[in-house]
Write an enzyme that holds these catalytic residues in place. Structure first.
Site, PDB file in Angstrom:
ATOM      1  N   ASP A 166      49.155  47.649  33.905  1.00  0.00           N
ATOM      2  CA  ASP A 166      47.918  46.973  33.506  1.00  0.00           C
ATOM      3  C   ASP A 166      46.708  47.719  34.066  1.00  0.00           C
ATOM      4  O   ASP A 166      46.585  47.867  35.272  1.00  0.00           O
ATOM      5  CB  ASP A 166      47.941  45.532  34.024  1.00  0.00           C
ATOM      6  CG  ASP A 166      46.992  44.637  33.247  1.00  0.00           C
ATOM      7  OD1 ASP A 166      45.800  44.975  33.157  1.00  0.00           O
ATOM      8  OD2 ASP A 166      47.459  43.609  32.724  1.00  0.00           O
ATOM      9  N   SER A 215      43.467  41.799  28.985  1.00  0.00           N
ATOM     10  CA  SER A 215      44.907  42.055  28.882  1.00  0.00           C
ATOM     11  C   SER A 215      45.578  41.186  27.828  1.00  0.00           C
ATOM     12  O   SER A 215      46.632  41.549  27.316  1.00  0.00           O
ATOM     13  CB  SER A 215      45.575  41.826  30.232  1.00  0.00           C
ATOM     14  OG  SER A 215      45.120  42.768  31.166  1.00  0.00           O
ATOM     15  N   THR A 276      49.617  39.575  30.124  1.00  0.00           N
ATOM     16  CA  THR A 276      50.446  40.640  29.543  1.00  0.00           C
ATOM     17  C   THR A 276      51.847  40.148  29.184  1.00  0.00           C
ATOM     18  O   THR A 276      52.247  40.246  28.017  1.00  0.00           O
ATOM     19  CB  THR A 276      50.484  41.869  30.469  1.00  0.00           C
ATOM     20  OG1 THR A 276      49.145  42.293  30.717  1.00  0.00           O
ATOM     21  CG2 THR A 276      51.278  43.007  29.853  1.00  0.00           C
ATOM     22  N   ASP A 419      45.864  46.737  37.749  1.00  0.00           N
ATOM     23  CA  ASP A 419      44.599  46.132  37.306  1.00  0.00           C
ATOM     24  C   ASP A 419      43.984  45.266  38.398  1.00  0.00           C
ATOM     25  O   ASP A 419      42.784  45.351  38.667  1.00  0.00           O
ATOM     26  CB  ASP A 419      44.873  45.293  36.058  1.00  0.00           C
ATOM     27  CG  ASP A 419      43.685  44.431  35.658  1.00  0.00           C
ATOM     28  OD1 ASP A 419      42.773  44.957  35.011  1.00  0.00           O
ATOM     29  OD2 ASP A 419      43.677  43.241  36.013  1.00  0.00           O
ATOM     30  N   HIS A 423      40.181  46.138  39.898  1.00  0.00           N
ATOM     31  CA  HIS A 423      39.009  45.243  39.820  1.00  0.00           C
ATOM     32  C   HIS A 423      38.220  45.239  41.140  1.00  0.00           C
ATOM     33  O   HIS A 423      37.003  45.409  41.122  1.00  0.00           O
ATOM     34  CB  HIS A 423      39.430  43.821  39.439  1.00  0.00           C
ATOM     35  CG  HIS A 423      39.575  43.612  37.966  1.00  0.00           C
ATOM     36  ND1 HIS A 423      38.505  43.723  37.109  1.00  0.00           N
ATOM     37  CD2 HIS A 423      40.640  43.306  37.191  1.00  0.00           C
ATOM     38  CE1 HIS A 423      38.919  43.494  35.867  1.00  0.00           C
ATOM     39  NE2 HIS A 423      40.212  43.243  35.896  1.00  0.00           N
ATOM     40  N   ASP A 461      47.172  48.791  29.014  1.00  0.00           N
ATOM     41  CA  ASP A 461      46.565  47.910  28.015  1.00  0.00           C
ATOM     42  C   ASP A 461      45.065  48.151  27.878  1.00  0.00           C
ATOM     43  O   ASP A 461      44.456  47.741  26.899  1.00  0.00           O
ATOM     44  CB  ASP A 461      46.862  46.447  28.344  1.00  0.00           C
ATOM     45  CG  ASP A 461      46.561  46.101  29.792  1.00  0.00           C
ATOM     46  OD1 ASP A 461      46.223  47.002  30.582  1.00  0.00           O
ATOM     47  OD2 ASP A 461      46.656  44.909  30.129  1.00  0.00           O
ATOM     48  N   HIS A 462      44.491  48.778  28.880  1.00  0.00           N
ATOM     49  CA  HIS A 462      43.063  49.107  28.866  1.00  0.00           C
ATOM     50  C   HIS A 462      42.834  49.958  30.087  1.00  0.00           C
ATOM     51  O   HIS A 462      43.716  50.075  30.955  1.00  0.00           O
ATOM     52  CB  HIS A 462      42.189  47.843  28.907  1.00  0.00           C
ATOM     53  CG  HIS A 462      42.486  46.975  30.083  1.00  0.00           C
ATOM     54  ND1 HIS A 462      42.063  47.282  31.364  1.00  0.00           N
ATOM     55  CD2 HIS A 462      43.226  45.844  30.200  1.00  0.00           C
ATOM     56  CE1 HIS A 462      42.511  46.364  32.199  1.00  0.00           C
ATOM     57  NE2 HIS A 462      43.230  45.479  31.527  1.00  0.00           N
TER      58      HIS A 462
HETATM   59 ZN   LIG Z   1      41.778  43.187  34.395  1.00  0.00          ZN
END
Ligand SMILES: [Zn+2]
Length: 646
Positions: A166, A215, A276, A419, A423, A461-462
């Site tokens: 992620d 996500s 996810t 992820d 952040h 996913d990004h």
């Molecule tokens: Zn995120």
């Protein structure tokens, strides 16, 4: 992009497929005409000039798997229509979707009209043209939408393992390779497991509502082949408040179970009900409905054989400090359904080897990250969760359980906290979790060596705003930006690796990476890269509730540079970006994951590799093998739009 199939023109109505400026001009001037062409995809400001806006779900340019189940909904906004007439490929929709019940509603008093058909399918590959005519006060409005229905050729893969890290953008992969394998004189001292896949492509990430994805809609694109909206999964967003009634599209776990009776599994280091994993089995407009997702996991048709990760609170009643749906004890219900249950690494290891159904919930929330869980074992961070398994272990156990199914399996494995550490701009914890992720890929690669009919796909996913500026060497009292080595001063990092497990001996070393962030809240930077505990960059401003300012704790030296925010003050962390992300693949069908692909194409690559065909009694396509990295029916060029479109 113009529509390839002109819509049939009923009666005296003029149907036009104009787009962009031409159409917007038309909207502004056509009020005297008896028929007005309204439009989808028109910017809000232009839409205001259109008295009536027609929306069809699935949206224009959607690809639909022949025989897959989906909900079809038309929404007319701006006025309450007297009539909504829908034709599909020139037939009345009731006739086209024979057997399906059209439900007509007016959700917004006096201002809308909807028609919903649940659980429909389309069998014939090729373009499908949906025309909607809404009549309001004697005036008719029309719009057309085109889908492409695809039928797959025979697949070569028996099993698919999809790895999602992620938030893993290209810079995260690079940082992971540098830290894990090392680099000398510009050449890497080794490559990651994900680097050694046969194919490598680039994935676009946007949903249909916005440039930057979260996500939920990103995983939804991978799981269903349809784009969704921020916070949505397995659905197209409708105009009602209920997050569970939005039009659904079938996901890969449902398809694999329904058409092929394959085994399925979800593994994550986040809550197993987080966006996810949830997108692969559940349908909701709001990813925060995690209790709903947990109860969905128990339902026939959605129930994965293996579920492992964090988030036990969503499965447990209040009496056990949980927050489950209807106060159910879902853990007990899973046990009653034949699942072996584990709450710790020790319990997971003690599950009988014969157990093919597993529920492992190793934390009430997200599992701890590798650095805290396996390196420092910091009791302040771990609390009572001192016995959590790691991602390679969970992956191996999941594969053992799923591989017993003679029909093959689909498994999704997520590194959820890459992820969750990017952040708060903690690249060290993120990279450590990405090394753990790569080691889990290694487990799957060893299974693939013995089972070459297994396709392994690795993607994100990004991306995040992380970038490697150079290296960081604090010396002569220099700290923070002053100690960043750029260009020729970016001497190679000095991590050592005596353990041989992919991790450096310590994240603290003379020369480490200098990582910058393209977006961030206000924060202090003194070059610290390793904090004893996970720590956000900002704290709530005591003066202004709901806004965030730099946390001095981020710069323990007390000499931090205050970095001004580049996002609104209400944002307390670094945010996702619109960047493309990598996809790597190995095994039968891996050629589909190559070049530039739309995020929905990952679904098509998986379905094509497995040869899933809901129209065949055994779920297997009777057609020939697809070659050349294209999807769809080889006999029908119209069903192969991917990559060929400009
Ligand atoms: Zn995120």
């Amino acid at each position: 992009m113009s529509q390839s199939v002109p819509a049939p023109t009923p009666g005296s109505l003029s149907s036009r497929s104009t787009r962009g400026f031409a159409r917007r001009a038309l909207l502004g001037t056509a009020v005297t005409a008896s028929a007005i062409v309204t439009t989808h995809g028109v910017p809000e400001a232009s839409a205001q000039t259109a008295p009536v806006v027609i929306k069809a779900l699935p949206i224009d340019r959607a690809n639909v798997l022949a025989g897959s189940r989906f909900d079809f909904r038309v929404e007319v906004a701006g006025a309450q229509p007297d009539r909504i007439e829908i034709t599909v490929n020139g037939q009345d929709a009731d006739t086209f979707f024979k057997g399906a019940n059209a439900v007509r509603t007016n959700e917004i008093a006096g201002k809308s009209g909807e028609v919903t058909y649940r659980n429909v399918t389309v069998a014939n590959p090729g373009p499908v043209s949906v025309q909607v005519i809404a009549t309001v006060a004697g005036r008719s409005y029309v719009d057309t939408f085109t889908w492409t229905v695809l039928r797959m050729g025979a697949g070569q893969a028996r099993n698919v393992i999809l790895f999602i890290s992620d938030g893993m953008g290209f810079p995260t992969v690079t940082a992971t390779r540098i830290v894990s394998r090392g680099i000398t004189e510009g050449k890497y001292d080794g490559f990651l497991n994900m680097d050694r896949m046969e194919y490598r492509g680039t994935v676009t990430t946007s949903g249909y509502d916005a440039l930057v994805t979260d996500s939920a809609n990103s995983a939804s694109a991978y799981a269903t082949g349809h784009k969704s909206v921020v916070n949505g999964m397995g659905i197209y967003e409708d105009n009602t408040k209920d997050p569970t009634d939005d039009p659904r599209v079938e996901n890969i776990i449902e398809l694999a179970k329904r058409t092929r009776r394959m085994a399925t599994g979800l593994v994550s280091t986040a809550d197993i009900t987080d966006a996810t994993p949830a997108a692969f089995a559940a349908h909701t407009r709001r990813r925060s409905e995690q209790a709903f997702v947990a109860s969905t996991y128990l339902e026939d048709g959605h129930r994965p054989d293996v579920l492992m990760g964090g988030g036990s609170r969503w499965f447990l009643p209040k009496a056990q400090q949980g927050a489950s749906s209807d106060d159910r004890d879902l853990v007990a219900e899973f046990r009653a359904a034949g699942y072996a249950v584990a709450a710790t690494r020790t319990e997971l290891r003690a599950t009988p080897a014969s157990a093919t159904k597993l529920l492992g919930l190793f934390h009430t929330g997200n599992m701890s990250v590798w650095y805290d869980r396996e390196e420092t074992k910091n009791p302040n961070v771990l609390g009572k969760f001192t016995d959590q398994p790691n991602l390679p272990e969970m992956t191996g156990r999941a594969i053992d359980a799923l591989a017993t199914n003679p029909n093959g399996f689909f498994l999704m494995v997520e590194a959820g906290s890459v992820d969750k550490q990017l952040h708060p701009m903690d690249w060290v914890r993120a990279v450590y979790d990405n090394i753990e992720f790569d080691n889990a890929i290694g487990v799957a690669r060893r299974f693939q060596e013995k089972n070459p009919d297994t396709l392994i796909i690795v993607t994100a996913d990004h991306s995040h705003a992380m970038s490697i500026t150079g290296t960081y060497t604090p010396y002569e009292g220099k700290l923070g930006p002053d100690a960043v080595g750029t260009y020729a001063e970016s001497v190679f990092p000095t991590f050592t690796r005596k353990r041989g497990d992919g991790f450096p001996d310590s994240p603290v070393t003379k020369t480490t990476l200098a990582v910058g962030w393209a977006n961030h809240p206000e924060h202090f930077d003194d070059g610290t890269t390793v904090w004893a505990e996970p720590l956000g960059p900002s704290i709530e401003d005591p003066q202004v509730k709901g806004t965030y300012i730099g946390d001095p704790k981020r710069a323990p030296s007390g000499k931090g540079v205050l970095m001004p925010r580049t996002v609104p003050a209400s944002v307390n962390s670094e945010v996702h970006t619109a960047d493309d992300v990598p996809v790597m693949a190995s095994g039968p069908g891996s050629e589909f994951f190559n070049g530039l692909v739309d995020n929905t194409d990952l679904f098509w690559g998986i379905v094509a590799s497995l040869g899933i065909d809901p129209l065949s009694p055994n779920g297997r396509s009777p057609m020939g093998k697809i070659t050349g990295g294209r999807f769809g029916d080889p006999a029908n060029p119209a069903s192969r739009p991917h990559f060929a479109k400009p």
